[in-house]
Write a protein that holds these residues in place. Structure first.
Motif, short mmCIF file in Angstrom:
data_model
loop_
_atom_site.label_atom_id
_atom_site.label_comp_id
_atom_site.label_asym_id
_atom_site.label_seq_id
_atom_site.Cartn_x
_atom_site.Cartn_y
_atom_site.Cartn_z
N THR A 116 0.83 -1.21 0.00
CA THR A 116 0.00 0.00 0.00
C THR A 116 0.86 1.26 0.00
O THR A 116 0.34 2.36 -0.18
CB THR A 116 -0.97 0.03 1.21
OG1 THR A 116 -0.20 0.04 2.41
CG2 THR A 116 -1.90 -1.17 1.19
N ASN A 117 2.16 1.09 0.19
CA ASN A 117 3.11 2.21 0.12
C ASN A 117 3.58 2.32 -1.33
O ASN A 117 4.17 1.38 -1.86
CB ASN A 117 4.29 1.94 1.05
CG ASN A 117 5.36 3.01 0.99
OD1 ASN A 117 5.88 3.32 -0.08
ND2 ASN A 117 5.70 3.56 2.14
N PRO A 118 3.32 3.45 -1.99
CA PRO A 118 3.66 3.58 -3.42
C PRO A 118 5.13 3.31 -3.74
O PRO A 118 5.44 2.67 -4.75
CB PRO A 118 3.29 5.02 -3.75
CG PRO A 118 2.30 5.42 -2.72
CD PRO A 118 2.66 4.65 -1.48
N GLN A 119 6.03 3.78 -2.90
CA GLN A 119 7.46 3.58 -3.16
C GLN A 119 7.83 2.09 -3.06
O GLN A 119 8.52 1.56 -3.92
CB GLN A 119 8.31 4.40 -2.21
CG GLN A 119 9.79 4.30 -2.52
CD GLN A 119 10.63 5.16 -1.59
OE1 GLN A 119 10.29 5.34 -0.43
NE2 GLN A 119 11.73 5.68 -2.11
N GLU A 120 7.35 1.43 -2.03
CA GLU A 120 7.66 0.02 -1.86
C GLU A 120 7.03 -0.83 -2.95
O GLU A 120 7.61 -1.80 -3.42
CB GLU A 120 7.25 -0.45 -0.46
CG GLU A 120 8.10 0.18 0.63
CD GLU A 120 7.84 -0.37 2.01
OE1 GLU A 120 7.32 -1.51 2.12
OE2 GLU A 120 8.16 0.32 2.98
N LYS A 121 5.83 -0.46 -3.37
CA LYS A 121 5.17 -1.17 -4.47
C LYS A 121 5.98 -0.99 -5.75
O LYS A 121 6.14 -1.93 -6.53
CB LYS A 121 3.75 -0.70 -4.67
CG LYS A 121 3.04 -1.44 -5.80
CD LYS A 121 1.57 -1.39 -5.68
CE LYS A 121 0.82 -2.14 -6.74
NZ LYS A 121 1.52 -2.76 -7.82
N ALA A 122 6.52 0.21 -5.97
CA ALA A 122 7.35 0.47 -7.15
C ALA A 122 8.59 -0.42 -7.14
O ALA A 122 9.03 -0.90 -8.19
CB ALA A 122 7.73 1.94 -7.21
N PHE A 123 9.19 -0.64 -5.95
CA PHE A 123 10.33 -1.54 -5.84
C PHE A 123 9.95 -2.93 -6.37
O PHE A 123 10.66 -3.51 -7.20
CB PHE A 123 10.80 -1.70 -4.39
CG PHE A 123 11.34 -0.46 -3.74
CD1 PHE A 123 11.85 0.59 -4.49
CD2 PHE A 123 11.34 -0.35 -2.37
CE1 PHE A 123 12.36 1.73 -3.87
CE2 PHE A 123 11.85 0.77 -1.74
CZ PHE A 123 12.35 1.81 -2.49
N LEU A 124 8.85 -3.44 -5.87
CA LEU A 124 8.41 -4.78 -6.27
C LEU A 124 8.07 -4.84 -7.74
O LEU A 124 8.42 -5.80 -8.44
CB LEU A 124 7.19 -5.21 -5.44
CG LEU A 124 7.46 -5.56 -3.99
CD1 LEU A 124 6.16 -5.82 -3.26
CD2 LEU A 124 8.37 -6.78 -3.91
#
Length: 68
Positions: free
Chosen positions: A14-22
């Motif tokens: 749900t965190n945009p930055q962490e989702k972008a990593f994945l």
């Protein structure tokens, strides 16, 4: 007894930055374990690099670069 140790990394999707990593890992088909090990190695090299004085000004100031 195994000669390997497993360390977990969690990602909050749900965190945009962490989702972008994945998303990047999946899109570019990056092998996660190797990638993390390379990042750790690069960080260790940077932290162990000596300080480099790159420029001395006429007024006595200096510019120092840590690592590369």
């Amino acid at each position: 007894m195994s000669n390997k140790r497993v360390k977990s990394v969690s990602f909050n999707i749900t965190n945009p930055q962490e989702k972008a990593f994945l998303d990047r890992l999946e899109h570019e088909k990056i092998e996660f374990s190797r990638y993390v090990k390379e990042l750790i190695f690069e960080d260790m090299q940077r932290r162990n690099a000596p300080l480099k004085i790159v420029k001395r000004s006429a007024s006595g100031g200096i510019k120092i670069v840590v690592g590369k």
